[in-house]
Design a protein around this motif. Structure first.
Motif, PDB file in Angstrom:
ATOM      1  N   ILE A 158       0.833  -1.215   0.000  1.00 62.78           N
ATOM      2  CA  ILE A 158       0.000   0.000   0.000  1.00 62.78           C
ATOM      3  C   ILE A 158       0.865   1.262   0.000  1.00 62.78           C
ATOM      4  CG2 ILE A 158      -1.697   1.326   1.327  1.00 62.78           C
ATOM      5  CD1 ILE A 158      -2.855  -1.093  -0.157  1.00 62.78           C
ATOM      6  N   ASN A 159       2.027   1.193   0.653  1.00 62.56           N
ATOM      7  CA  ASN A 159       3.039   2.260   0.601  1.00 62.56           C
ATOM      8  C   ASN A 159       2.486   3.625   0.989  1.00 62.56           C
ATOM      9  OD1 ASN A 159       5.511   3.474   0.152  1.00 62.56           O
ATOM     10  ND2 ASN A 159       5.206   3.686  -2.049  1.00 62.56           N
ATOM     11  N   PRO A 160       2.023   3.804   2.247  1.00 63.14           N
ATOM     12  CA  PRO A 160       1.524   5.120   2.677  1.00 63.14           C
ATOM     13  C   PRO A 160       2.637   6.163   2.680  1.00 63.14           C
ATOM     14  CG  PRO A 160       1.734   3.620   4.554  1.00 63.14           C
ATOM     15  CD  PRO A 160       1.957   2.796   3.326  1.00 63.14           C
ATOM     16  N   GLN A 161       2.293   7.389   2.271  1.00 59.44           N
ATOM     17  CA  GLN A 161       3.270   8.462   2.124  1.00 59.44           C
ATOM     18  C   GLN A 161       3.012   9.590   3.129  1.00 59.44           C
ATOM     19  OE1 GLN A 161       5.848   8.390  -0.491  1.00 59.44           O
ATOM     20  NE2 GLN A 161       5.149   6.277  -0.276  1.00 59.44           N
ATOM     21  N   ILE A 162       4.077  10.319   3.456  1.00 59.81           N
ATOM     22  CA  ILE A 162       3.940  11.483   4.335  1.00 59.81           C
ATOM     23  C   ILE A 162       2.910  12.434   3.723  1.00 59.81           C
ATOM     24  CG2 ILE A 162       5.112  13.447   5.403  1.00 59.81           C
ATOM     25  CD1 ILE A 162       6.256  10.882   6.429  1.00 59.81           C
ATOM     26  N   GLY A 163       1.968  12.871   4.534  1.00 60.73           N
ATOM     27  CA  GLY A 163       0.906  13.751   4.047  1.00 60.73           C
ATOM     28  C   GLY A 163      -0.408  13.019   3.859  1.00 60.73           C
ATOM     29  N   GLU A 164      -0.372  11.688   3.813  1.00 63.35           N
ATOM     30  CA  GLU A 164      -1.597  10.895   3.691  1.00 63.35           C
ATOM     31  C   GLU A 164      -2.115  10.529   5.082  1.00 63.35           C
ATOM     32  OE1 GLU A 164      -1.402   8.576  -0.527  1.00 63.35           O
ATOM     33  OE2 GLU A 164      -0.300   7.620   1.107  1.00 63.35           O
ATOM     34  N   THR A 165      -3.422  10.308   5.178  1.00 59.03           N
ATOM     35  CA  THR A 165      -4.024   9.852   6.426  1.00 59.03           C
ATOM     36  C   THR A 165      -4.217   8.338   6.367  1.00 59.03           C
ATOM     37  OG1 THR A 165      -6.152  10.494   5.444  1.00 59.03           O
ATOM     38  CG2 THR A 165      -5.184  11.962   7.091  1.00 59.03           C
ATOM     39  N   VAL A 166      -3.984   7.672   7.511  1.00 60.82           N
ATOM     40  CA  VAL A 166      -4.045   6.214   7.594  1.00 60.82           C
ATOM     41  C   VAL A 166      -5.062   5.833   8.661  1.00 60.82           C
ATOM     42  CG1 VAL A 166      -2.722   4.106   8.012  1.00 60.82           C
ATOM     43  CG2 VAL A 166      -1.600   6.082   6.962  1.00 60.82           C
ATOM     44  N   TYR A 167      -5.935   4.885   8.327  1.00 61.81           N
ATOM     45  CA  TYR A 167      -7.071   4.557   9.207  1.00 61.81           C
ATOM     46  C   TYR A 167      -7.256   3.054   9.344  1.00 61.81           C
ATOM     47  CZ  TYR A 167     -12.092   4.062  10.389  1.00 61.81           C
ATOM     48  OH  TYR A 167     -13.286   3.706  10.948  1.00 61.81           O
ATOM     49  N   ASP A 168      -7.608   2.646  10.571  1.00 59.78           N
ATOM     50  CA  ASP A 168      -8.004   1.265  10.827  1.00 59.78           C
ATOM     51  C   ASP A 168      -9.236   1.310  11.719  1.00 59.78           C
ATOM     52  OD1 ASP A 168      -8.380  -1.376  11.504  1.00 59.78           O
ATOM     53  OD2 ASP A 168      -6.315  -1.752  12.142  1.00 59.78           O
ATOM     54  N   GLY A 169     -10.374   0.932  11.174  1.00 59.85           N
ATOM     55  CA  GLY A 169     -11.635   0.975  11.920  1.00 59.85           C
ATOM     56  C   GLY A 169     -11.853  -0.220  12.819  1.00 59.85           C
ATOM     57  N   ALA A 170     -10.927  -1.180  12.798  1.00 65.80           N
ATOM     58  CA  ALA A 170     -10.979  -2.350  13.689  1.00 65.80           C
ATOM     59  C   ALA A 170      -9.570  -2.535  14.245  1.00 65.80           C
ATOM     60  CB  ALA A 170     -11.442  -3.582  12.906  1.00 65.80           C
ATOM     61  N   ALA A 171      -9.110  -1.539  15.003  1.00 70.74           N
ATOM     62  CA  ALA A 171      -7.687  -1.378  15.297  1.00 70.74           C
ATOM     63  C   ALA A 171      -7.063  -2.518  16.097  1.00 70.74           C
ATOM     64  CB  ALA A 171      -7.453  -0.047  16.018  1.00 70.74           C
ATOM     65  N   GLY A 172      -7.835  -3.173  16.982  1.00 70.40           N
ATOM     66  CA  GLY A 172      -7.243  -4.228  17.802  1.00 70.40           C
ATOM     67  C   GLY A 172      -6.044  -3.691  18.563  1.00 70.40           C
ATOM     68  N   SER A 173      -4.900  -4.372  18.455  1.00 68.87           N
ATOM     69  CA  SER A 173      -3.688  -3.928  19.154  1.00 68.87           C
ATOM     70  C   SER A 173      -2.931  -2.875  18.355  1.00 68.87           C
ATOM     71  CB  SER A 173      -2.783  -5.127  19.449  1.00 68.87           C
ATOM     72  OG  SER A 173      -2.412  -5.791  18.245  1.00 68.87           O
ATOM     73  N   ALA A 174      -3.542  -2.328  17.312  1.00 65.58           N
ATOM     74  CA  ALA A 174      -2.991  -1.226  16.495  1.00 65.58           C
ATOM     75  C   ALA A 174      -1.736  -1.635  15.735  1.00 65.58           C
ATOM     76  CB  ALA A 174      -2.717   0.008  17.356  1.00 65.58           C
TER      77      ALA A 174
END
Length: 485
Positions: A192-208
């Motif tokens: 997925i390669n998230p980049q600086i400036g992007e927002t990252v989300y997990d709606g079922a975070a568990g232990s994150a």
């Protein structure tokens, strides 16, 4: 040094009647670690303020600070036994004064993203389970030796904490739902390669785990300037978690990875109506392993256009809705999602293919998730354009996986290397959407490069073999009876 300290802490929990499993161990470690971290955090902020000629107002009132109740010191820095609480006095203070005071922060905090609110949330949900005040004193003394001031110290602590989460997953019961194999998470993040400036989300975070790995990936992607560092700290990572223990573990895990005040909210994600999601709520990247096999009530199902009781399918609808156009998602889901013929599965596959580009599917082997026999796949997709072709990869590690043979990073090396070119190989292939049945939208991961062995035996030969096996079984039982007699 810290590894020995964690082991000694677990030994204390093991001997205390109030703690009976790895889940209890990590829950109790978490709240005590959190308070020690908070004291180090505030001390660091206060020192920095003094050096800059500023003042820093501490979050925690004086009598509830670590150095007041947990580890008051003599002039030479050792525990002051004359005033340090222990036994029943310590238990009474923690249970009747400390926890209620800290829980009150939830009401007094200005907003849910503040560290004050996180303190209130944690101590509203947890309770001290140690039944012996002497055991609690022993744990506090050991935790006091742990430091959170340097990156090296945080790195070692985060690694040990991850091991505790892993042990909790291995322990059975419902522990496994909090633990996704870290090698798998790292591979999903790399794709997925998230980049600086992007927002990252997990709606079922568990232990994150996904948020922690994304933070590590992004913080190491380049030399960060001060603004980018603050952006990663404050406005990049967002999570939601329904269960109290997972919520606390997720917050502590992110803190140990370097996020000072994690933006994880304690809430049931699926209770939110999809119709209420606005553009300002949408994110660039979603990384998740939502719970599957759960059954949601009808009032929860009303929040979604495709009605189903399957928790994972509701989460998938939520994720698609929460993504910006051009946003990317890597999500783990049961492999039966690709082939189920119920109306909800068919409708959801159709929506996924029409609203998103499902550009890759990673088919995982049995045993990838310790403690469950469920086979899973990882869906990689981008929102905003329809799917024309899917690249599949069938992971074959060449061994049975389980507690003693868990997934490792080397297992996924070929997957990532092959993904770069999306070429066909013995483990990978391409599927043109034009060839997919438009009534069922079946996307079953069936490797066309695998040659199935054909059984050429006649029915009589098969029956003969069954009878021979039955005879051998009967002879074995007779021998066992003879030994027992």
């Amino acid at each position: 040094m810290y590894e020995e300290a964690f082991k000694n802490i677990d030994d204390v929990f093991w001997k205390d009647a109030g703690c009976s499993s790895e889940l209890d161990y990590i829950e109790q470690t978490s709240w005590i670690l959190f308070l020690k971290y908070l004291d180090d955090y505030e001390e660091e902020k206060e020192t920095a303020a003094i050096l800059n000629g500023e003042t820093y107002e501490r979050i925690i009132d004086k009598e509830f600070r670590w150095n007041e109740w947990a580890y008051p010191k003599t002039y030479d820095g050792k525990l002051n036994y004359d005033i340090a609480l222990t036994g029943d006095d310590l238990l009474e203070f923690v249970n009747k004064e400390l926890f209620p005071h800290l829980a009150g922060f939830k009401q007094s905090a200005e907003n849910p993203n503040s560290i004050d609110y996180k303190i209130g949330e944690i101590f509203s949900e947890l309770r001290n389970k140690l039944q012996s005040g002497y055991s609690l004193r022993d744990v506090i003394n050991k935790v006091n030796d742990l430091k959170f001031l340097s990156n090296k110290e945080k790195l070692e602590l985060s690694s040990l904490y991850e091991d505790k989460i892993k042990n909790m997953g291995n322990a059975g019961r419902n522990g496994g739902e909090y633990y996704t194999p870290r090698p798998l998470i790292k591979s999903i993040v790399k794709v997925i390669n998230p980049q600086i400036g992007e927002t990252v989300y997990d709606g079922a975070a568990g232990s994150a785990g996904f948020l922690c790995e994304a933070f590590d990936w992004m913080s190491k992607s380049k030399e960060l300037n001060a603004a980018e560092f603050q952006q990663l700290q404050n406005s990049t990572f967002y999570g939601k978690e329904k269960k109290s223990l997972a919520y606390v573990i997720g917050i502590m895990n992110m803190i140990l990875h370097g996020v000072e005040a994690p933006n994880i909210i304690h809430t049931n994600t699926l209770a939110e109506n999809l119709a209420d999601v606005q553009q300002k709520d949408r994110v660039d990247v979603i990384l998740a392993n939502p719970p599957f096999g759960g059954k949601e009530r009808s009032e929860i199902q009303q929040n979604f256009p495709i009605k189903t009781s399957e928790t994972a399918y509701l989460f998938l609808q939520h994720f698609i809705k929460m993504m910006k156009s051009g946003g990317r998602c890597g999500v783990v889901i049961k492999n039966t999602f690709l082939s189920n013929v119920d109306n909800a599965s068919i409708a959801l596959r159709k929506q996924l293919l029409e609203d998103c580009n499902l550009f890759a599917v990673l088919d995982l082997p049995q045993g990838s998730f310790i403690g469950t026999g469920v086979k899973t796949v990882v869906l990689f997709f981008e929102k905003g354009k329809s799917t024309e072709q899917i690249w599949y990869y069938q992971l074959d590690v060449g061994r049975s996986m389980g507690k003693t043979n868990p997934m490792n990073e080397n297992d996924l090396k070929d997957f990532f290397e092959t993904y770069k070119t999306k070429q066909s190989s013995k483990n990978s292939w391409l599927l043109d959407i034009g060839s997919v049945n438009k009534d069922t939208w079946d996307l079953t991961a069936k490797n066309p490069n695998t040659i199935e062995k054909i059984d050429n035996r006649t029915p009589r030969e098969i029956i003969d073999e069954i009878e021979q096996l039955d005879l051998q079984s009967a002879e074995c039982l007779e021998r066992i009876k003879g030994v027992l007699q």
